[in-house]
Design a protein around this motif. Structure first.
Motif, short mmCIF file in Angstrom:
data_model
loop_
_atom_site.label_atom_id
_atom_site.label_comp_id
_atom_site.label_asym_id
_atom_site.label_seq_id
_atom_site.Cartn_x
_atom_site.Cartn_y
_atom_site.Cartn_z
N TYR A 27 -16.00 -6.76 -8.40
CA TYR A 27 -17.13 -5.90 -8.03
C TYR A 27 -17.08 -4.60 -8.81
O TYR A 27 -18.07 -4.14 -9.38
N ILE A 28 -15.89 -3.99 -8.84
CA ILE A 28 -15.71 -2.72 -9.57
C ILE A 28 -16.05 -2.93 -11.05
O ILE A 28 -16.72 -2.08 -11.67
N ASP A 29 -15.63 -4.05 -11.62
CA ASP A 29 -15.94 -4.34 -13.03
C ASP A 29 -17.45 -4.38 -13.28
O ASP A 29 -17.96 -3.75 -14.21
N GLY A 56 -9.62 -5.36 5.23
CA GLY A 56 -8.48 -4.44 5.12
C GLY A 56 -8.87 -3.11 4.49
O GLY A 56 -10.04 -2.74 4.48
N ALA A 57 -7.88 -2.42 3.97
CA ALA A 57 -8.11 -1.08 3.42
C ALA A 57 -8.27 -1.17 1.90
O ALA A 57 -7.41 -1.68 1.20
N ILE A 58 -9.40 -0.67 1.42
CA ILE A 58 -9.73 -0.72 -0.01
C ILE A 58 -9.64 0.70 -0.59
O ILE A 58 -10.36 1.58 -0.14
N PRO A 59 -8.77 0.93 -1.57
CA PRO A 59 -8.66 2.29 -2.15
C PRO A 59 -9.80 2.55 -3.13
O PRO A 59 -9.60 2.66 -4.34
N LEU A 60 -11.01 2.66 -2.60
CA LEU A 60 -12.22 2.69 -3.42
C LEU A 60 -12.24 3.85 -4.42
O LEU A 60 -12.57 3.68 -5.59
N GLN A 61 -11.90 5.03 -3.93
CA GLN A 61 -11.94 6.20 -4.81
C GLN A 61 -11.01 6.02 -6.01
O GLN A 61 -11.40 6.25 -7.15
N LEU A 87 -9.77 3.20 -7.28
CA LEU A 87 -10.24 2.11 -8.15
C LEU A 87 -11.34 2.61 -9.08
O LEU A 87 -11.36 2.30 -10.28
N LEU A 88 -12.27 3.40 -8.53
CA LEU A 88 -13.39 3.88 -9.34
C LEU A 88 -12.94 4.93 -10.35
O LEU A 88 -13.37 4.93 -11.50
#
Lengths: 321, 321
Positions: free
Chosen positions: A43-45, A91-96, A98-99
């Motif tokens: 998704y991030i890609d 679960g917990a996604i380290p979104l900041q 990763l971006l």
């Protein structure tokens, strides 16, 4: 400070993003499907590729001050998304993190309702207000609270869950949160549809809503019927506005805001909702606050609001140390 | 910064004042009768004379950084006391101005519960906390809310009236504010006495409280009976603690505090109040906040607390321009 920010609004279905300038103009925007990628990395890609394409196409390379992200259950302090019921990643996604790793641009994240409040303060109806409460009336009821010019995040970053104030302590409706009697169970779009169903079952009078299969009634159907003068549908709005007005009066004893700002589909119901809301709010208000808090409607165009709200966070993004 | 502050706590009956150092030691204190002077100017004169006497006697002339005042309905922004029901002066009293003109020392005023919160943050159980809510359980229920290290004053200076949250929307008890169902009508000392009277009238079982004329029962009587094992009196605390615990859970969705700090007579009821309070709070808590907010008791000695709380404001006093 660089001249643009990027706003990314992550919803359960779509992720909308855009490039925004300091006056709140959305220079360009686009979207991808949120749920397409079971793996967050994929998704991030895709998000990175599409946002970058937009940045390049609009001659904004090296001109992005920061990226602001609004997402369900996003935590401003930790940069994590944790157990968001509407997202497919568990679960917990380290979104900041990763971006930031991907974009190499500072990223700030917060939940959707907080982003809406910051958007309204930066570009909309709350410009110049230091104490206000944003209430988003969508599928659920969200809120962003601003005190003395600052968003209230609380000790853990999750403050401002006013949709889960208890408005019916006894015999209240079951809420999605597992408890009963929450504001959200009554004053969301879903809540309006539930009220209509209850009224149709309890009452016997004719109603335009009886032409619709009862389990398919939406808040839009109730609005349309009310606008055609349907008594039962109008009573649904009376009921909804009264509960919301009482709740706003109760919120006032907390932070004494200069204004409440309403946003989302239901907020566009006009006097159907606002008249009973204001009557109940005034009647329930503690004396010292009577007549003080205003009720305003969002000034952000709905199509742009999510991106604008998220983007406003990009102005407070600081380069990682 | 000068080494001392003066704290003045104006109550309906007594005005207590003291000289306090930076570590929260009350160097000396004294009091005058508040209601003795129908004219506010005469009251200010006596207060000035007595405080000055204390300052001179303790070798503190020219060593006072500021004067902090806690008073009912006192407004931090305007410096006024407005229509305080417990004070004999009617209308709007420019208390801050009157005191500054007289003392020629900077003065900051706020209401008693806010002063208590600042006192707790400066010298007590809230040292180091940036997000907490102070609840004062006295004749009424007061509150001071701290968000991100700052007291929440709201748009008009009157925020933090959590004693007037509605806890019973239907058929609630009449409150002193003229509305019905406020937290204060249940969880104050007066509320406990009212509950005892209700229980005595509705129930038929024997109780130690039946030895007291029903209209003379105080919360202290209920406490004493409960400590002797009286079932009805214990049930009064169970009822009170449950309502307070549910209310604290509801407050949590607003500002997600790290702790609630309880102060005042009722807060000293120990497990009689705290056990049902914690059970109800945990049961009513929105999932994401479960187990997070602590419930702490004030760490300020009751005799000193009012003066200490008010005095803490004296550290933020700035010379008039």
């Amino acid at each position: 400070m660089k001249p643009y920010v990027v706003g990314i609004d992550i919803g359960g279905t779509n992720t909308v993003f855009g490039i925004v300038d300091a006056r709140g103009t959305v220079i360009a925007s686009s979207s991808i499907k949120t749920a397409k990628h079971p793996k967050i990395e994929d998704y991030i890609d895709e998000l990175y590729n599409e946002v970058t394409r937009l940045i390049v196409a609009n001659d904004a390379v090296d001109k992005i001050n920061g990226i602001g992200v609004g997402a369900p259950n996003a935590n401003y302090f930790t940069g994590m998304i944790e157990n968001a019921p509407n997202l497919i990643w568990r679960g917990a996604i380290p979104l900041q993190q990763l971006l930031e790793d991907k974009f190499q641009i500072p990223v700030v994240i917060t939940n959707d309702a907080n982003a809406a409040a910051i958007g309204e303060m930066t570009y909309g109806a709350a410009r110049g207000l230091k104490d206000f409460i944003m209430i988003t009336l969508g599928t659920g009821v969200g809120s962003g609270i601003v005190v003395n010019g600052q968003l209230v995040y609380g000790h853990d970053g999750f403050a401002g869950e006013l949709g889960h104030m208890i408005v019916k302590r006894n015999n209240g409706r079951l809420c999605g949160c597992g408890r009963s009697g929450c504001l959200e169970a009554y004053c969301s779009a879903t809540g309006v549809a539930r009220t209509a169903r209850e009224f149709l079952e309890i009452r016997t009078e004719p109603s335009l809503l009886r032409n619709i299969p009862i389990d398919q009634i939406t808040s839009k159907d109730v609005y349309d019927a009310a606008m055609q003068g349907d008594k039962l549908a109008k009573d649904v709005f009376e009921f909804t506005g009264t509960i919301l007005g009482e709740a706003l009066a109760d919120m006032t004893v907390f932070s004494s805001p200069e204004a409440f700002i309403l946003f989302g589909g239901l907020a566009k119901s006009g006097d159907l909702l606002l008249k009973p809301l204001k009557t109940a709010m005034d009647k329930s208000m503690l004396n010292i606050f009577k007549g003080k808090p205003k009720v305003l409607l969002s000034e952000l165009k709905e199509a742009d609001a999510a991106v604008l709200g998220a983007s406003a966070l990009g102005w407070e993004a600081k380069p990682a140390e």
